[in-house]
Design an enzyme around this catalytic site. Structure first.
Site, mmCIF file in Angstrom:
data_model
loop_
_atom_site.group_PDB
_atom_site.id
_atom_site.type_symbol
_atom_site.label_atom_id
_atom_site.label_comp_id
_atom_site.label_asym_id
_atom_site.label_seq_id
_atom_site.Cartn_x
_atom_site.Cartn_y
_atom_site.Cartn_z
ATOM 1 C CG ASP A 135 -1.954 1.040 1.265
ATOM 2 O OD1 ASP A 135 -3.088 0.752 1.668
ATOM 3 O OD2 ASP A 135 -1.635 2.194 0.904
ATOM 4 C CG ASP A 137 -3.013 3.412 -2.362
ATOM 5 O OD1 ASP A 137 -4.055 2.749 -2.451
ATOM 6 O OD2 ASP A 137 -2.595 3.890 -1.293
ATOM 7 C CD GLU A 138 -5.048 -1.170 -0.442
ATOM 8 O OE1 GLU A 138 -5.731 -2.165 -0.198
ATOM 9 O OE2 GLU A 138 -5.366 -0.001 -0.123
#
Ligand code: DCP
Ligand code: CA
Ligand code: CA
Length: 367
Positions: free
Chosen positions: A10, A110-111
């Site tokens: 993350d 973002d992960e």
């Protein structure tokens, strides 16, 4: 291999970190990225902020005017979201991460989950070094930091990751998973929202540990079989869902238009040979091998058709594509009287073995 080794990565304070990257002079100031609704100068909401701003109490989702108030008197920087830029940064990072796992599942900008079982030979001991190596590569090539959670499944990896940010690295071994979960509040589990956690609270369930030891039949009685079992398993750190590759190239293809519509094998072959060359070049750059070869046709009446062949053994060379394309084309021309207008060449059914092997080799060579 019994144990899986799953990572969740993350990116730290992502939108704000991207802004710091293109303008390092704001790095030590509070940085707030927001969506401006445009009605008044300050109307809108905070998307995210850097950790400097968070110290002032700024949170995602907060109205911008409230964030302004909290940051009054500081040298805070407020910026509008720039999704195109964040997407670009994100793809560059995902591209690097992809080379570290046999299977990557991107869950948001973002992960991503990574299954690294084979890369670390199932060993949680090796994982720390492996994760640090990823961090260093992404930091030096892209300039972004991220947090990593490692566990025997996606659920544990996710909660491990959330437990330590920014620039975190939290490894939870299979035998530690239950005790790691136990003291955490139940609402850390996916699917336990406000309403559910209130209900659980009324049953005396406050922590994940409380939930784990609660009679599963009682949970099923209240939430039904699917959800009841899901809560029971999650609380016991059990999650069998696999890391699902998404969006990885399923095929490599090229298509082109003939100089004139034609039914002539030699003439059409000139075109397909050109296309084959390009396809083969892509294949060899990726060092993949394929099992399926297809030819695609658009005919004079603009209908489209395709023909494919499956190889007995995976192949990677241009000659195999060329030969199969020729056979498929020849057969097709015998079956149809219409002229061909556009033609395409495609390979698919990639085997990922070399890809994995390559990563293992380079990991152990560099270590
Ligand atoms: N985001 C948003 N609105 C929200 C929450 C998030 O626009 N209410 C956007 C901005 C974030 C990105 O999604 O940068 C990723 O969200 P995260 O929850 O992962 O939060 P951050 O990456 O900002 O911070 P953290 O360091 O806590 O991961
Ligand atoms: Ca994040
Ligand atoms: Ca996130």
């Amino acid at each position: 291999m019994q144990n899986r080794v799953v990572m969740l990565i993350d990116f730290d304070y992502f939108f704000a970190q991207c802004e710091e990257l293109r303008n390092p002079s704001i790095r030590d100031k509070p940085v707030v990225v927001g969506v401006y609704s445009g009605r008044t100068e300050d109307s809108g909401a905070v998307s995210t902020s850097n950790y400097v701003a968070r110290k002032f109490g700024v949170k995602s989702g907060m109205p911008l005017f409230q964030a302004k108030r909290k940051l009054e008197g500081s040298d805070a920087v407020f910026l509008p979201v720039d999704h195109v830029y964040y997407d670009q940064i994100s793809s560059r990072i995902m591209h690097i991460l992809r080379s570290y796992s046999s299977s990557l599942e991107q869950v948001s900008v973002d992960e991503a989950y990574l299954d690294v079982t084979e890369q670390v030979l199932g060993s949680f001991e090796k994982t720390r070094e492996y994760a640090l190596k990823m961090k260093v590569e992404v930091k030096s090539k892209v300039g972004i930091s991220f947090s990593v959670g490692v566990g025997p499944n996606k659920l544990v990896a996710k909660i491990a990751c959330d437990s330590q940010k920014p620039d975190g690295l939290t490894i939870v071994k299979p035998e530690e998973a239950k005790s790691f979960f136990s003291p955490l509040p139940v609402d850390q589990l996916l699917g336990v929202g406000k309403k559910t956690s209130l209900k659980m609270d009324s049953l005396g369930i406050k922590t994940i540990g409380d939930l784990a030891s609660h009679d599963v039949q009682k949970l099923i009685g209240i939430w039904g079989k699917t959800l009841g079992l899901y809560f029971h398993n999650s609380a016991n750190a059990i999650d069998n869902s696999s890391v699902q590759e998404q969006g990885e190239a399923e095929s490599i293809s090229r298509i082109g238009t003939l100089k004139q519509d034609s039914h002539d094998l030699a003439f059409i072959l000139q075109k397909t040979d050109e296309l084959t060359k390009d396809v083969a070049k892509d294949v060899s750059e990726k060092k993949w091998s394929f099992r399926q070869i297809s030819v695609y046709f658009v005919l004079t009446n603009l209908t489209s058709k395709s023909r494919s062949a499956t190889l007995e053994q995976p192949a990677k060379d241009e000659e195999t594509i060329r030969k199969n394309v020729k056979d498929l084309l020849e057969k097709f021309l015998n079956e149809t009287r219409l002229d061909v207008r556009r033609v395409g060449v495609k390979v698919s059914g990639f085997s990922r073995e070399e890809k994995k092997q390559q990563q293992l080799t380079s990991f152990f060579q560099n270590n």
